[in-house]
Design an enzyme around this catalytic site. Sequence first.
Site, PDB file in Angstrom:
ATOM      1  N   ASP A  38       0.805  -1.225   0.000  1.00 26.84           N
ATOM      2  CA  ASP A  38       0.000   0.000   0.000  1.00 26.84           C
ATOM      3  C   ASP A  38       0.837   1.273   0.000  1.00 26.84           C
ATOM      4  OD1 ASP A  38      -2.360  -1.306  -0.199  1.00 26.84           O
ATOM      5  OD2 ASP A  38      -2.916  -1.152   1.899  1.00 26.84           O
TER       6      ASP A  38
ATOM      7  N   TYR B 138      -9.598  -0.525   2.585  1.00 29.50           N
ATOM      8  CA  TYR B 138      -9.185  -0.392   3.987  1.00 29.50           C
ATOM      9  C   TYR B 138      -8.814   1.035   4.372  1.00 29.50           C
ATOM     10  CZ  TYR B 138      -8.905  -5.038   6.123  1.00 29.50           C
ATOM     11  OH  TYR B 138      -9.207  -6.227   6.714  1.00 29.50           O
TER      12      TYR B 138
HETATM   13 CO    CO Z   1      -7.687  -7.251   7.517  1.00 31.15          CO
END
Ligand code: CO
Length: 670
Positions: A322, A406
């Site tokens: 990420d 996320y």
């Molecule tokens: Co997770």
Amino acid sequence: MSYALEKSARNPFMNNTVVATHPATGVAAAPPPAYLKALAPLNPEEIRTAVDVIKADPQLGPGALYETIELKEPTPAAFRDHVAGKTLLREARINTSHRDRPGVWKMTVSLAERRILTKKHFATARPAVQVEQLMDVQKVVKADARFIEACLKRGITDMTGVCVDAWTGGNFGFPDEAGRLISHTFAWLRVRDNENFYAHPIEGINAVVDIKTGEVLRVDDHGGPPIPMTEINYDPEFLPPPVPPLKPLDVMQPEGVSFTMDGHAIAWERWTLAIGFNPRDGLILHDIRYDGRPVLRRAALAELVVPYGSPERGHYRKNIFDIGEYGFGKFTNSLKLGCDCLGAIHYLDANLNALDGSVFSIKKAICIHEEDAGVLWKHWDFRIDRTVLRRGRKLVISCINTVGNYEYAQYWYFTQAGEIKFEVKATGIVNTNACEPGKPGKFASELAPGLAALIHQHIFCARLDMAVDGSQNSVVETNTYAELVGPTNPHGNGFYAEETVLKTELAACRRANADTHRSWKVVNPGKLNHVGKPVGYRLHADNCVTLYLAKDGPSGIRSSFARNHLWVTPFREDERYPGGEFVCNSDGHDSLAEIVKQDRSVENTDIVLWHCFGLHHVVRPEDFPVQPVMSAGFSLAPAGFFNLNPSNNLPPTVNSASKLAGTAKEGCCS
Ligand code: CO
């Protein structure tokens, strides 16, 4: 010990200033040192100057695509000179790719002289994926006839609600992907406006896209279970009226905050530091000192890899970086007062470059505030019935990054006991896949009938450029052992801690060991405390996870930094990222595991600690439709840095706003 929050009029050019004044005297608290200004992130004008310089370069010119423009942080030596009074000229560090040519150019630019200082072309490197490109990938995939056909096979006749997530593709040796910046996509279906599409995975269709050219190279259709169509929402628009809310809980600092800020520099209690920010790392802390004594030269998350455990269909490619492949900085949230942040808040904006070199600002990107920290220490001497207690306070510096499904909220805490703690809270939506109801398979758990989530991990790597009372540091490993039963331990109760210096890079590739309560301490062998021991800070590595990727597999090689919980390297300006400098579709050749093969000395020198920690996530039904925060982190606690508890002599306080429950206007218990 209370201060008033006010905007300073002292410096007309600095509207980002918080001054804490002592109410009794009206005297301003000591401001952070002026030299910290050299570490402030590039401002919009500086970013524009860097772009102008590159646009004038005949080799790059108007075709340049800007991945990263950031402050070129001063070297330790240059910064030391600056602290001693020498002027430091600001420079920028830039990564660009080019519309028509492969590779990435890495450059430094003098902002004062408006010229390129260094330029190096990395012919096989791919730049990080940019925000602008995520939507472009979705657009080209949804318009692709092969993709539409695959959707039609699954009963989708209207493409409007199809959502395509542009995952990076890794490096799996497919000939048609060679040399390209590749996205390998996953798809979901939004069944009506604003609805949670992650409840409806479109299983088995993965488009492979050249991100730069926008070409869909192929559409892999692996087949798979049908799309689960039950709606599972978190947006209140779709939910029944909630339970009655709890009563208000206000955080009040009637006399203001106790920190002083000058731009990006901050002073609080006996701490001083500068807050940095760049497109890749996001939040960075610089030059952290306690009472003027250095502890850390620089601290930031340097990488986050999320390996998923399923070898089935296209899921084997889910192994995403990420920070290196997308960049935390560009995905930083604009925070909302009273929601993300509670109490008396000071915000800093973030200024970043877009792909075309224009500047964009994220308002309220970094939150600075204080929190009550509960009891700091206490003792009741019952013989004389005397109790002494000090309540703790912490300074919190935080930001929230959203990468795809996320959210990662990161919090740096500074305590009055000299501790630095880091916590990341993972929230958002788990990545979902479809399954036959009741049969999620061995690599997933079922969240709702026909809807599953794969086992996965979130492994962070914090890069901690240590400077414990100076730049000459070593790392000591502490293990605790039971003494063998015998003459020195006749009753079998003996146990002791043993310290070992980690002398070289390879010797310092370490994993946690719960059986020996292993920990690592950074010491300065040249500075001794009052018992003659080197001053130190101990890393409490409390959230170590085990990587399960095969060592020589494509994702295992690229994620090799996550195999150890601790790495130590001598400081080098260009060794900044554990997964390598250019991570997209990389082969892992410049990762930390390769770097440490030089086996350089890490004893009594300027060292960098790399700590890997994170979350091991066997997904629960309760993690859906939106995941309550899961925490992971570490702390750095003084270990012989002070001669005694540094919070021993704090002034006593009794919070006068506290009252017995039931005595408030609307009590709880009547
Ligand atoms: Co997770």
